[in-house]
Design an enzyme around this catalytic site. Structure first.
Site, PDB file in Angstrom:
ATOM      1  N   GLU A 312       0.849  -1.198   0.000  1.00  0.00           N
ATOM      2  CA  GLU A 312       0.000   0.000   0.000  1.00  0.00           C
ATOM      3  C   GLU A 312       0.883   1.246   0.000  1.00  0.00           C
ATOM      4  O   GLU A 312       1.773   1.381   0.842  1.00  0.00           O
ATOM      5  CB  GLU A 312      -0.909   0.009   1.230  1.00  0.00           C
ATOM      6  N   ASP A 358      -6.624  -4.285  -6.400  1.00  0.00           N
ATOM      7  CA  ASP A 358      -7.772  -3.425  -6.089  1.00  0.00           C
ATOM      8  C   ASP A 358      -7.341  -1.980  -6.271  1.00  0.00           C
ATOM      9  O   ASP A 358      -7.264  -1.208  -5.304  1.00  0.00           O
ATOM     10  CB  ASP A 358      -8.260  -3.699  -4.665  1.00  0.00           C
ATOM     11  N   CYS A 385     -13.120  -0.506  -9.953  1.00  0.00           N
ATOM     12  CA  CYS A 385     -14.190   0.474  -9.785  1.00  0.00           C
ATOM     13  C   CYS A 385     -14.397   1.297 -11.049  1.00  0.00           C
ATOM     14  O   CYS A 385     -15.138   2.283 -11.030  1.00  0.00           O
ATOM     15  CB  CYS A 385     -13.902   1.390  -8.595  1.00  0.00           C
TER      16      CYS A 385
END
Length: 429
Positions: A312, A358, A385
């Site tokens: 991350e 993601d 998304c």
């Protein structure tokens, strides 16, 4: 021609707004002939507020339209002709958002209006309540619209944005205040501190307030929000990313992680049964969770894989990720605070058992995809998304020998055009 809020088969009087790349964009003026699928939008701000686009269509028809948009985008951009079924996961179509970013505007009379921007503009639409945000967040909005709060919000700089995040029970709320705060003043100036303390004392459910300036936060009350999904509880700090829809999180987590764990365990069990000296199932398996956030998918993966490396780039999310793994006693999780690209440049182990992607709307991107394909993961689970960047990235992976196994749609954001999807891929021998 692109006309928002016009349904297929309708006759609409429109006004041209602009032409871009040969496509005419127009705004609807009057519906001359409506189709039977059209319904009356329940929200009085629909058509002005830029938050919703599909309220004039029944929820089940919204998901059907999104499914075909996803299929068509895969075909048009990715040259992927997915003819198999696309299962749709849907839930309550109203009051589903656990997060809201309220815009604030100072008026000539010194009062502050709260609401959301119009579509493709920075013009504020003042609202009393939003039908897609949670009841707790609407209760806070109702308080903030009062005259006392207007004066408070105008007194510090003023505030230009208020971000709210509610927990899984819609009880506790984390609040972040943003604005053009006077840089000549101390970060913990009396006015800012007083505003934060009043938010904690007077607003229903608010337990944590942060004043944000640049990339720095001064936090009052609880340092973070606690959010439960399934058997895990996640620490979410100010500035960390977390999903903004509260009803389908557990279904998404299960869809991403359970199928992967089952497939890996079957493979490991077969090897274990074939060789007496083989390691027990799953001990040597490795999963990479890229764009991991605070660990929503990392923690469940750690229950089924021997090792999980979670990557991350956002420093606050990475810190939460490490804290969440430690809080659950998951010693097999390694949290890495850097970009997926930088991590993969130095990643030496070939053929990880699973890679979970993601990414944000921009997608994974070609430089990172090239490194990923070079590592040859056995399976890839891609949570998207934004269908256009998903289609672009999938096209590259298919060219590198990956085959789509399934495509699923998660309607996290009913009444809007946003499409969340999950694609599972496997490498071909």
């Amino acid at each position: 021609m692109l006309v928002p809020r016009a349904l297929p088969g309708e006759r609409v009087e429109v006004e041209e707004v602009r032409t871009a790349k040969g496509v005419v964009h127009a705004r609807p003026l009057r519906i001359l002939e409506a189709v039977p699928e059209r319904v009356e939008p329940p929200c009085p701000y629909f058509g002005r507020c830029g938050g919703c686009q599909y309220q004039h269509l029944r929820p089940e028809l919204q998901t059907a339209a999104k499914r075909e948009i996803l299929r068509e985008t895969l075909r048009r951009i990715g040259k992927i002709n997915w003819s198999a079924e696309i299962p749709v996961h849907a839930a309550q179509p109203w009051n589903y958002r656990n997060q809201a970013q309220l815009k604030a505007a100072l008026q000539p009379d010194g009062k502050v209006r709260l609401g959301f921007f119009e579509a493709e503009s920075h013009r504020l639409v003042s609202i009393d309540a939003c039908l897609i945000v949670s009841p707790r967040l609407n209760a806070i909005l109702a308080e903030l619209r009062g005259p006392d709060w207007s004066e408070r919000l105008a007194g510090v700089a003023p505030v230009s944005e208020i971000e709210l995040l509610a927990d899984d029970c819609d009880e506790e709320v984390m609040m972040t205040l943003r604005g053009s705060f006077d840089r000549a003043c101390a970060f913990d100036g009396d006015g800012q501190s007083a505003l934060a303390e009043e938010c904690l004392r007077l607003l229903p459910g608010v337990t944590s307030v942060a004043i944000e300036r640049g990339r720095a936060f001064r936090v009052f009350g609880k340092p973070a929000l606690s959010y439960a999904v399934g058997g895990f509880r996640y620490q979410i700090s100010h500035g960390s990313f977390f999903q903004a829809s509260r009803f389908l999180l557990l279904e998404l987590v299960a869809a991403v992680t359970s199928a992967a764990v089952a497939a890996i365990l079957r493979s490991a069990q077969d090897k274990f049964c074939d060789r007496r000296d083989a390691a027990p199932p799953h001990r040597d398996t490795l999963a990479l969770d890229l764009f991991a956030g605070v660990g929503l998918l990392t923690l469940p993966l750690a229950r089924g894989f021997g090792q999980v490396i979670a990557v991350e780039s956002n420093a606050r999310s990475a810190a939460d990720l490490a804290a969440n793994a430690q809080a659950h006693g998951l010693s097999n999780v390694r949290a890495v605070g850097q970009s997926a690209f930088d991590f993969l440049r130095r990643f030496a182990r070939a053929e990880p058992d699973l890679v979970v992607l993601d990414p944000p709307r921009a997608g994974v991107g070609m430089p990172t995809l090239k490194l990923l394909a070079g590592a040859r993961p056995k399976r890839i689970h891609y949570v998207s998304c934004h269908p256009p960047t998903l289609a672009r990235d999938l096209a590259y992976l298919v060219e590198r020998g990956y085959q789509l196994e399934s495509v699923e749609l998660f309607d996290f954001f009913p009444q809007t055009f946003h499409i969340e999807s999950l694609v599972r891929l496997a490498s071909q021998p």
